[in-house]
Design an enzyme around this catalytic site. Structure first.
Site, PDB file in Angstrom:
ATOM      1  N   GLU A   1       2.947   3.694  12.779  1.00 52.24           N
ATOM      2  CA  GLU A   1       3.902   5.072  12.655  1.00 52.24           C
ATOM      3  C   GLU A   1       3.020   5.929  11.293  1.00 52.24           C
ATOM      4  OE1 GLU A   1       7.685   3.856  10.193  1.00 52.24           O
ATOM      5  OE2 GLU A   1       7.819   5.984   9.319  1.00 52.24           O
ATOM      6  N   ASP A   2       2.451   5.532  10.532  1.00 55.64           N
ATOM      7  CA  ASP A   2       1.727   6.412   9.946  1.00 55.64           C
ATOM      8  C   ASP A   2       0.419   7.075  10.158  1.00 55.64           C
ATOM      9  OD1 ASP A   2       1.004   7.467   6.922  1.00 55.64           O
ATOM     10  OD2 ASP A   2      -0.314   5.911   6.775  1.00 55.64           O
ATOM     11  N   SER A   3      -0.006   6.167  10.861  1.00 52.76           N
ATOM     12  CA  SER A   3      -1.557   7.019  11.908  1.00 52.76           C
ATOM     13  C   SER A   3      -1.294   8.466  12.212  1.00 52.76           C
ATOM     14  CB  SER A   3      -2.740   5.963  12.237  1.00 52.76           C
ATOM     15  OG  SER A   3      -1.648   5.371  13.091  1.00 52.76           O
TER      16      SER A   3
ATOM     17  N   ASP B   1       3.063  -1.150   6.767  1.00 51.42           N
ATOM     18  CA  ASP B   1       3.823  -0.892   5.421  1.00 51.42           C
ATOM     19  C   ASP B   1       3.541  -0.788   4.825  1.00 51.42           C
ATOM     20  OD1 ASP B   1       5.874  -2.100   7.582  1.00 51.42           O
ATOM     21  OD2 ASP B   1       4.647  -4.387   7.453  1.00 51.42           O
TER      22      ASP B   1
ATOM     23  N   TYR C   1      -3.492  -0.927  19.863  1.00 55.63           N
ATOM     24  CA  TYR C   1      -2.972  -2.451  19.012  1.00 55.63           C
ATOM     25  C   TYR C   1      -4.347  -3.468  20.537  1.00 55.63           C
ATOM     26  CZ  TYR C   1       0.365  -1.556  16.263  1.00 55.63           C
ATOM     27  OH  TYR C   1       1.487  -1.065  15.687  1.00 55.63           O
TER      28      TYR C   1
END
Ligand code: TRH
Length: 392
Positions: free
Chosen positions: A279-281, A19, A200
């Site tokens: 999301e970002d990576s 986020d 994760y």
């Protein structure tokens, strides 16, 4: 007066680093490339500091790389119209303070109010991108803005200098070597196939490591501290602290420190294959032009498997080994109720198709470039809304 001069971006950290990772990237880009005065409101400075060590934990307000950072706490309640920015973005429907919304309604002209959504490859996104939503009580309209993989979405976040920076880094072996050497990567590891691992905790890391130990090619797996710690601990036999390393068979696992966000890009650029998540990576891996495997953020009722399949349909429908390995990595392929986890076979399959996978990464990158970048697309949309409002 030119529009926009100011922009407020509100970010609530749900968990982990994505986020704030996305919001910080967007805030920085809007400030440096578009000359907008950006204020980033964020409720969790500790997570922020992990990806940006310059962040001070006890400052209510601070300025980093030109962006004003405000610690968003419940007491930030009272606002006047003069406090409101030209563009207001809430990330992931994070419910900006009611006092701020009330002040927006009093502004003339009203700010452009956008809800920046999460990235998914599902088709419905094209139909929802830029849709308006009226406030139930106040005369305000918010518009949805969706990142995405097609020209009918907002595109992906990408800084204008990113490609040149990547080429500069990758064409300079000394830079790459020095970058990795600071984390203790040895010349032998440097010469092996290098893989970064960000996933994760539930990823089948142990099964993958078992397969890699018996691989025909020497592999070095670089894993930032805190990632899949239990599995890394099991392989190392010691705590998964930065600096720890162990070789077993063809595989060396080395724990790196959790690096600052710009260094994470360098890690991706320096590796031959990247395991990324969230999301970002995931987006950053797509801009490397190198093979990657995505661990999607888990959702209730396996909703994420649908999203994973939607992406694989776009990305690797014709590369069976990549689609199958991606599904298995995410526990999305079962036979007789059992998760498929034969990583020796999966790895062999991936190796055999690696030239095709590499070519896909490069082609995909070109395809995504054609959609422009999210920050510019978002600004263009905001300007178009403002000019429509001015005409009415
Ligand atoms: O950390 P993530 O799992 O984040 C998220 C959040 O959980 C979020 O709630 C959810 O909505 C989203 O996933 C889908 O994964 P992500 O998105 O890849 O964010 C990680 C950020 O951390 C990214 O900006 C890169 C950065 N990073 C570093 O700066 N240094 C590092 O060493 C590593 C491994 C990552």
């Amino acid at each position: 007066m030119t529009f926009p001069q100011t922009l407020h971006l509100f970010c609530r950290v749900v968990d982990n680093y994505g986020d704030i990772g996305i919001c910080w990237r967007l805030a920085r880009q809007l400030q440096t490339e578009h000359d907008i005065l950006v204020t980033l409101w964020v409720d969790d400075l500790r997570s922020f500091q992990r990806i940006c060590p310059e962040v001070s934990l006890d400052a209510e307000e601070q300025k980093i790389f030109g962006v004003t950072i405000r610690h968003w706490q419940e007491q930030n309640g009272m606002f006047a119209p003069s406090d409101i920015a030209d563009i207001v973005i809430e990330f992931f429907a994070c419910d900006i303070p009611p006092g701020y919304i009330a002040a927006m309604a009093e502004c003339d002209p009203q700010p452009v109010w956008l809800n920046l959504e999460g990235l998914t490859a599902e088709e419905w996104v094209e139909g929802c991108h830029t849709l308006p939503s009226s406030h139930p009580r106040l005369p305000l309209t918010k518009h949805f803005f969706f990142p995405g993989f097609t020209g009918k979405t907002g595109g992906l976040l990408r800084e204008s200098a990113l490609e040149a920076q990547r080429e500069d880094f990758q064409s300079n072996p000394t830079k790459m070597t020095e970058f990795l050497a600071q984390f203790g990567v040895t010349p032998t590891e440097m010469a092996s196939t290098k893989v970064s691992l960000f996933c994760y905790p539930h990823a089948p890391v142990v099964a993958l490591f078992d397969a890699w130990q018996n691989s025909e090619v020497a592999l070095t797996c670089l894993v930032p501290e805190g990632v899949a710690s239990d599995s890394i601990h099991a392989f190392l036999g010691t705590e998964a602290k930065a600096g720890a390393a162990r070789m077993r068979g063809a595989l060396t696992v080395r724990v790196l420190p959790f690096v600052a966000q710009p260094d994470y890009d360098k890690l991706l650029w320096a590796c031959d294959l990247n395991f990324v998540r969230g999301e970002d990576s995931w987006v950053r891996a797509q801009w490397t032009g190198k093979p990657f495997i995505w661990h999607i953020y888990p959702q209730d009722e396996n909703l994420h498997h649908k999203k994973l399949r939607a992406f694989l349909t776009r990305y690797s429908a014709d590369i069976d080994s990549l689609s199958t390995a991606s599904l298995c990595w995410n526990g999305a392929l079962t036979a007789n109720g059992e998760e498929q986890n034969d990583w020796s076979a999966l790895w062999t399959g991936l190796l055999a198709e690696m030239p095709k996978i590499t070519q896909r990464s490069a082609d995909w990158q070109q395809q995504m470039l054609a959609n422009g970048d999210l920050a510019s697309n978002l600004l263009q949309f905001a300007v178009s809304l403002r000019s429509v409002a001015a005409k009415n």
